[in-house]
Design a protein around this motif. Structure first.
Motif, PDB file in Angstrom:
ATOM      1  N   GLY A 104      -9.462  -0.982 -15.596  1.00 33.54           N
ATOM      2  CA  GLY A 104     -10.456  -0.344 -16.448  1.00 33.54           C
ATOM      3  C   GLY A 104      -9.830   0.819 -17.194  1.00 33.54           C
ATOM      4  O   GLY A 104      -8.610   0.905 -17.320  1.00 33.54           O
ATOM      5  N   GLY A 105     -10.663   1.740 -17.672  1.00 33.79           N
ATOM      6  CA  GLY A 105     -10.157   2.909 -18.391  1.00 33.79           C
ATOM      7  C   GLY A 105      -9.224   3.737 -17.530  1.00 33.79           C
ATOM      8  O   GLY A 105      -8.115   4.065 -17.927  1.00 33.79           O
ATOM      9  N   THR A 106      -9.666   4.085 -16.335  1.00 33.80           N
ATOM     10  CA  THR A 106      -8.805   4.773 -15.374  1.00 33.80           C
ATOM     11  C   THR A 106      -8.878   4.146 -13.984  1.00 33.80           C
ATOM     12  O   THR A 106      -7.988   4.352 -13.179  1.00 33.80           O
ATOM     13  CB  THR A 106      -9.166   6.281 -15.242  1.00 33.80           C
ATOM     14  N   LEU A 107      -9.934   3.390 -13.702  1.00 36.86           N
ATOM     15  CA  LEU A 107     -10.059   2.761 -12.388  1.00 36.86           C
ATOM     16  C   LEU A 107      -9.612   1.307 -12.437  1.00 36.86           C
ATOM     17  O   LEU A 107      -9.957   0.568 -13.347  1.00 36.86           O
ATOM     18  CB  LEU A 107     -11.494   2.834 -11.876  1.00 36.86           C
ATOM     19  N   CYS A 108      -8.845   0.949 -11.427  1.00 44.17           N
ATOM     20  CA  CYS A 108      -8.361  -0.424 -11.290  1.00 44.17           C
ATOM     21  C   CYS A 108      -8.854  -0.954  -9.946  1.00 44.17           C
ATOM     22  O   CYS A 108      -9.020  -0.196  -8.997  1.00 44.17           O
ATOM     23  CB  CYS A 108      -6.837  -0.463 -11.281  1.00 44.17           C
ATOM     24  N   THR A 109      -9.066  -2.258  -9.873  1.00 45.48           N
ATOM     25  CA  THR A 109      -9.407  -2.882  -8.599  1.00 45.48           C
ATOM     26  C   THR A 109      -8.438  -4.028  -8.327  1.00 45.48           C
ATOM     27  O   THR A 109      -7.915  -4.645  -9.253  1.00 45.48           O
ATOM     28  CB  THR A 109     -10.854  -3.427  -8.571  1.00 45.48           C
ATOM     29  N   GLY A 110      -8.199  -4.256  -7.047  1.00 44.54           N
ATOM     30  CA  GLY A 110      -7.283  -5.327  -6.675  1.00 44.54           C
ATOM     31  C   GLY A 110      -7.583  -5.877  -5.301  1.00 44.54           C
ATOM     32  O   GLY A 110      -8.378  -5.312  -4.540  1.00 44.54           O
ATOM     33  N   ASP A 111      -6.949  -6.995  -5.015  1.00 42.35           N
ATOM     34  CA  ASP A 111      -7.100  -7.677  -3.732  1.00 42.35           C
ATOM     35  C   ASP A 111      -5.758  -7.693  -3.020  1.00 42.35           C
ATOM     36  O   ASP A 111      -4.714  -7.867  -3.656  1.00 42.35           O
ATOM     37  CB  ASP A 111      -7.551  -9.123  -3.943  1.00 42.35           C
ATOM     38  N   VAL A 112      -5.806  -7.548  -1.704  1.00 42.51           N
ATOM     39  CA  VAL A 112      -4.588  -7.612  -0.889  1.00 42.51           C
ATOM     40  C   VAL A 112      -4.841  -8.537   0.289  1.00 42.51           C
ATOM     41  O   VAL A 112      -5.857  -8.407   0.976  1.00 42.51           O
ATOM     42  CB  VAL A 112      -4.164  -6.218  -0.376  1.00 42.51           C
ATOM     43  N   SER A 113      -3.917  -9.455   0.487  1.00 40.07           N
ATOM     44  CA  SER A 113      -3.952 -10.336   1.652  1.00 40.07           C
ATOM     45  C   SER A 113      -2.719 -10.044   2.488  1.00 40.07           C
ATOM     46  O   SER A 113      -1.602 -10.013   1.966  1.00 40.07           O
ATOM     47  CB  SER A 113      -3.951 -11.801   1.211  1.00 40.07           C
ATOM     48  N   VAL A 114      -2.925  -9.808   3.788  1.00 37.38           N
ATOM     49  CA  VAL A 114      -1.815  -9.548   4.711  1.00 37.38           C
ATOM     50  C   VAL A 114      -1.686 -10.755   5.625  1.00 37.38           C
ATOM     51  O   VAL A 114      -2.662 -11.155   6.282  1.00 37.38           O
ATOM     52  CB  VAL A 114      -2.054  -8.276   5.549  1.00 37.38           C
ATOM     53  N   SER A 115      -0.478 -11.321   5.667  1.00 36.94           N
ATOM     54  CA  SER A 115      -0.216 -12.494   6.501  1.00 36.94           C
ATOM     55  C   SER A 115       0.924 -12.205   7.454  1.00 36.94           C
ATOM     56  O   SER A 115       1.798 -11.379   7.169  1.00 36.94           O
ATOM     57  CB  SER A 115       0.153 -13.690   5.636  1.00 36.94           C
ATOM     58  N   ASP A 116       0.926 -12.923   8.580  1.00 42.07           N
ATOM     59  CA  ASP A 116       2.040 -12.772   9.504  1.00 42.07           C
ATOM     60  C   ASP A 116       3.144 -13.769   9.152  1.00 42.07           C
ATOM     61  O   ASP A 116       2.999 -14.567   8.212  1.00 42.07           O
ATOM     62  CB  ASP A 116       1.577 -12.877  10.961  1.00 42.07           C
ATOM     63  N   ALA A 117       4.223 -13.732   9.885  1.00 41.48           N
ATOM     64  CA  ALA A 117       5.382 -14.577   9.591  1.00 41.48           C
ATOM     65  C   ALA A 117       5.081 -16.062   9.752  1.00 41.48           C
ATOM     66  O   ALA A 117       5.808 -16.898   9.219  1.00 41.48           O
ATOM     67  CB  ALA A 117       6.558 -14.169  10.480  1.00 41.48           C
ATOM     68  N   ASP A 118       3.994 -16.388  10.453  1.00 41.99           N
ATOM     69  CA  ASP A 118       3.583 -17.778  10.610  1.00 41.99           C
ATOM     70  C   ASP A 118       2.632 -18.230   9.503  1.00 41.99           C
ATOM     71  O   ASP A 118       2.152 -19.359   9.517  1.00 41.99           O
ATOM     72  CB  ASP A 118       2.905 -17.980  11.973  1.00 41.99           C
ATOM     73  N   GLY A 119       2.329 -17.328   8.549  1.00 44.65           N
ATOM     74  CA  GLY A 119       1.447 -17.654   7.436  1.00 44.65           C
ATOM     75  C   GLY A 119      -0.030 -17.472   7.722  1.00 44.65           C
ATOM     76  O   GLY A 119      -0.874 -17.782   6.895  1.00 44.65           O
ATOM     77  N   ARG A 120      -0.360 -16.929   8.875  1.00 39.50           N
ATOM     78  CA  ARG A 120      -1.752 -16.702   9.267  1.00 39.50           C
ATOM     79  C   ARG A 120      -2.235 -15.393   8.649  1.00 39.50           C
ATOM     80  O   ARG A 120      -1.572 -14.359   8.784  1.00 39.50           O
ATOM     81  CB  ARG A 120      -1.827 -16.649  10.790  1.00 39.50           C
ATOM     82  N   GLU A 121      -3.389 -15.411   7.994  1.00 36.40           N
ATOM     83  CA  GLU A 121      -3.919 -14.194   7.383  1.00 36.40           C
ATOM     84  C   GLU A 121      -4.421 -13.247   8.468  1.00 36.40           C
ATOM     85  O   GLU A 121      -5.241 -13.614   9.300  1.00 36.40           O
ATOM     86  CB  GLU A 121      -5.039 -14.521   6.390  1.00 36.40           C
ATOM     87  N   VAL A 122      -3.896 -12.029   8.443  1.00 34.51           N
ATOM     88  CA  VAL A 122      -4.204 -11.002   9.433  1.00 34.51           C
ATOM     89  C   VAL A 122      -5.283 -10.052   8.923  1.00 34.51           C
ATOM     90  O   VAL A 122      -6.122  -9.582   9.687  1.00 34.51           O
ATOM     91  CB  VAL A 122      -2.918 -10.222   9.789  1.00 34.51           C
ATOM     92  N   ALA A 123      -5.265  -9.762   7.608  1.00 31.78           N
ATOM     93  CA  ALA A 123      -6.229  -8.831   7.027  1.00 31.78           C
ATOM     94  C   ALA A 123      -6.421  -9.146   5.549  1.00 31.78           C
ATOM     95  O   ALA A 123      -5.540  -9.709   4.901  1.00 31.78           O
ATOM     96  CB  ALA A 123      -5.750  -7.388   7.193  1.00 31.78           C
ATOM     97  N   ALA A 124      -7.589  -8.752   5.043  1.00 35.91           N
ATOM     98  CA  ALA A 124      -7.898  -8.888   3.615  1.00 35.91           C
ATOM     99  C   ALA A 124      -8.558  -7.585   3.176  1.00 35.91           C
ATOM    100  O   ALA A 124      -9.368  -7.017   3.909  1.00 35.91           O
ATOM    101  CB  ALA A 124      -8.826 -10.067   3.376  1.00 35.91           C
TER     102      ALA A 124
END
Length: 138
Positions: A104-124
């Motif tokens: 946006g003008g000054t605010l941005c939004t984004g998504d983060v996915s955290v996965s472990d070494a086995d490819g399993r999603e740990v956090a979003a």
């Protein structure tokens, strides 16, 4: 105009990120991938949620700065984020993939996915970031 890789690399590896052992794996416009190799200081029995949250913040910040519109005058700070812990991470490397959803003008939004070494999603997470002093060309 190309993304300034030095900005993204600096964000993903300086100060607190370096203390944690985080390192930039990949970056492109509006995207960053940051790895956090496991060490016992991150938690024995499970990786501490604070360490995972810090990884989210580091990766998101790197993604927000991965734009050719960022200038030497740019300044930024995380406004807030919501994180959901999905699976337990025990003594394993983690990778956070952050993408910018909207600038946006000054605010941005984004998504983060955290996965472990086995490819399993740990956090979003969904992250809001304030970024000033950049060129808006789109």
């Amino acid at each position: 105009m190309a993304v300034q890789a030095s900005n993204v690399q600096r964000i993903a590896s300086e100060n607190f990120a370096a203390l944690l052992g985080a390192r930039l794996v990949d970056s492109a416009r509006d995207r960053a991938v940051v790895e956090l190799p496991y060490t016992p200081k991150l938690g024995v029995g499970r990786i501490h949620g604070g360490a995972i949250s810090a990884l989210v913040d580091i990766a998101a910040t790197a993604a927000f700065w991965s734009s050719p519109d960022v200038t030497a005058a740019s300044r930024g700070a995380t406004v807030g984020f919501t994180i959901n812990f999905l699976n337990l991470a025990v003594a394993i490397d983690l990778t956070a993939t952050a993408t910018v959803r909207r600038r946006g003008g000054t605010l941005c939004t984004g998504d983060v996915s955290v996965s472990d070494a086995d490819g399993r999603e740990v956090a979003a997470a969904i992250v809001t970031y304030k970024l000033t002093g950049y060129r808006r060309t789109h």
